[in-house]
Design a protein around this motif. Structure first.
Motif, mmCIF file in Angstrom:
data_model
loop_
_atom_site.group_PDB
_atom_site.id
_atom_site.type_symbol
_atom_site.label_atom_id
_atom_site.label_comp_id
_atom_site.label_asym_id
_atom_site.label_seq_id
_atom_site.Cartn_x
_atom_site.Cartn_y
_atom_site.Cartn_z
ATOM 1 N N TRP A 77 0.427 -1.393 0.170
ATOM 2 C CA TRP A 77 0.295 -0.285 -0.257
ATOM 3 C C TRP A 77 0.617 1.666 -0.494
ATOM 4 O O TRP A 77 0.754 2.547 -0.826
ATOM 5 N N SER A 78 2.006 0.819 0.971
ATOM 6 C CA SER A 78 2.665 2.531 0.447
ATOM 7 C C SER A 78 3.058 2.440 -0.462
ATOM 8 O O SER A 78 3.617 3.365 -0.874
ATOM 9 N N GLY A 79 3.433 1.329 -0.915
ATOM 10 C CA GLY A 79 4.783 1.513 -2.197
ATOM 11 C C GLY A 79 3.723 2.169 -2.891
ATOM 12 O O GLY A 79 4.422 2.768 -4.263
ATOM 13 N N GLU B 132 8.842 2.308 -7.411
ATOM 14 C CA GLU B 132 9.463 2.238 -8.489
ATOM 15 C C GLU B 132 9.856 -0.025 -8.569
ATOM 16 O O GLU B 132 9.572 -0.704 -9.326
ATOM 17 N N THR B 133 9.850 -0.512 -7.189
ATOM 18 C CA THR B 133 9.714 -1.898 -7.261
ATOM 19 C C THR B 133 9.258 -1.840 -5.464
ATOM 20 O O THR B 133 9.639 -1.318 -4.791
ATOM 21 N N SER C 171 15.969 6.317 -7.500
ATOM 22 C CA SER C 171 14.908 5.149 -7.793
ATOM 23 C C SER C 171 14.263 4.882 -6.189
ATOM 24 O O SER C 171 14.962 5.108 -5.214
ATOM 25 N N ILE C 172 13.083 4.476 -5.406
ATOM 26 C CA ILE C 172 13.080 3.969 -4.664
ATOM 27 C C ILE C 172 12.205 2.608 -4.110
ATOM 28 O O ILE C 172 11.131 1.929 -5.407
ATOM 29 N N ILE C 173 12.425 2.030 -3.326
ATOM 30 C CA ILE C 173 12.017 0.351 -3.681
ATOM 31 C C ILE C 173 11.776 0.273 -1.768
ATOM 32 O O ILE C 173 12.631 0.402 -1.300
#
Length: 319
Positions: A179-181, A187-188, A216-218
């Protein structure tokens, strides 16, 4: 039935206090006495039990944590521990019990019911991993805490043109990560319910860099593995500057959101209604915004599942 008890057990979650308040005031409204059991099942065994009045739960609806405190109790997993707890309930003249917590807490509630003591479970856990309810108390607050943190980290990621790996809670359930992603455009997203392919992650990061993407955010659920290890592997294989943030217990604290306060109030009151109607060994929940109840046996037997369509959507939007 004249007296009911209430306890919180396992990990705390924002909204537990709102649920306690709801149980106490709903019960008093129906001319029942309420006794708070402090420190979960450990407090039950030790007789750490006190009567609660209307004023006992004043000014707590907006507070995180639990005024009844909580603890994990290995002794209550044994028959001897369970019988000690029932003796204490009888000593205080308590006729039924409301247990607020997650699956471990529900295991205890199930045992009490099997011993003939009426118990109702209220799902309180930030992981949102209890079957039989769309949402658990505390999930929405934890989710918003994570989103706020990722928003701030993204500012730094943008400024320094870095890749950030963010580890969130979720040992067996990936709802917080998913949910947060999705809400933060990660991105992943890595969740325990689905295997991941590191080569695909690397390829996605490189494609983004080739089209001019600088950061990028993983998001990684803790049940997948160490965010630190995953971050190191990504940096080694891409040579992109990579940083790791482990959010940890910050996700459990804080003032509950409006959604969690309302959910806790509704579920707490419904638990009392079920006890008054003679139900036992049940858990309350919410499905499609309607209050429901299921047997605790059923809730424990059915494994929580992640929303596969939502997970697929997160992949489609992160191309």
């Amino acid at each position: 039935m004249k007296r009911i008890g209430i306890l919180t057990s396992g990990g705390d979650s924002p909204g537990m206090n709102a649920a306690i308040r709801s149980v106490v005031r709903k019960a008093i409204y129906h001319n029942l006495e309420v006794f708070g059991i402090y420190y979960g099942y450990a407090g039950l065994i030790n007789g750490d039990i006190k009567k609660l009045e209307i004023g006992s739960v004043g000014d707590i609806i907006h507070r995180g944590g639990t005024m009844l405190y909580t603890a994990r109790c290995e002794e209550f997993k044994t028959l001897d521990g369970q019988l000690k707890g029932i003796e204490q309930l009888k000593k205080f003249g308590i006729d039924a019990l409301v247990v607020i917590g997650g699956d471990g807490s529900f295991q205890g509630a199930k045992k009490l019911t099997e011993h003939g003591f009426p118990t109702i479970g209220v799902p309180g856990t930030i992981d949102n991993d209890i079957s039989g309810t769309d949402f658990t108390i505390g999930f929405d607050t934890a989710l918003n805490t994570v989103i706020d943190a990722i928003d701030k980290i993204r500012d730094t990621a943008t400024s320094h043109e870095r890749t950030y790996v963010i580890e969130v809670m979720g040992r067996d359930a990936g709802d917080i990560a998913l949910w947060s992603g999705l809400a933060d455009g990660a991105e992943t997203i890595l969740i325990p319910e689905s295997e991941y392919n590191m080569e695909e992650i690397i390829a996605r990061l490189k494609r983004g860099r080739e089209r001019g993407k600088k950061h990028s955010i993983i998001v990684v659920a803790e049940g997948v593995g160490s965010g630190v290890d995953i971050g190191k592997e990504i940096q080694d294989k891409t040579n992109f500057e990579t940083r790791v943030t482990v959010l940890g217990h910050i996700q459990r604290g804080g003032s509950p959101t409006a959604s969690d306060r309302v959910l806790a109030s509704r579920l707490g009151a419904y638990a009392v209604e079920l006890l008054i109607s003679g139900e036992a060994g049940k858990m309350v929940g919410i499905e499609k915004n309607q209050l429901v109840y299921h047997s605790i046996d059923e809730a424990l037997a059915k494994k929580h599942s992640v929303d596969e369509q939502m997970y697929q959507l997160s992949k489609e939007l992160s191309i």
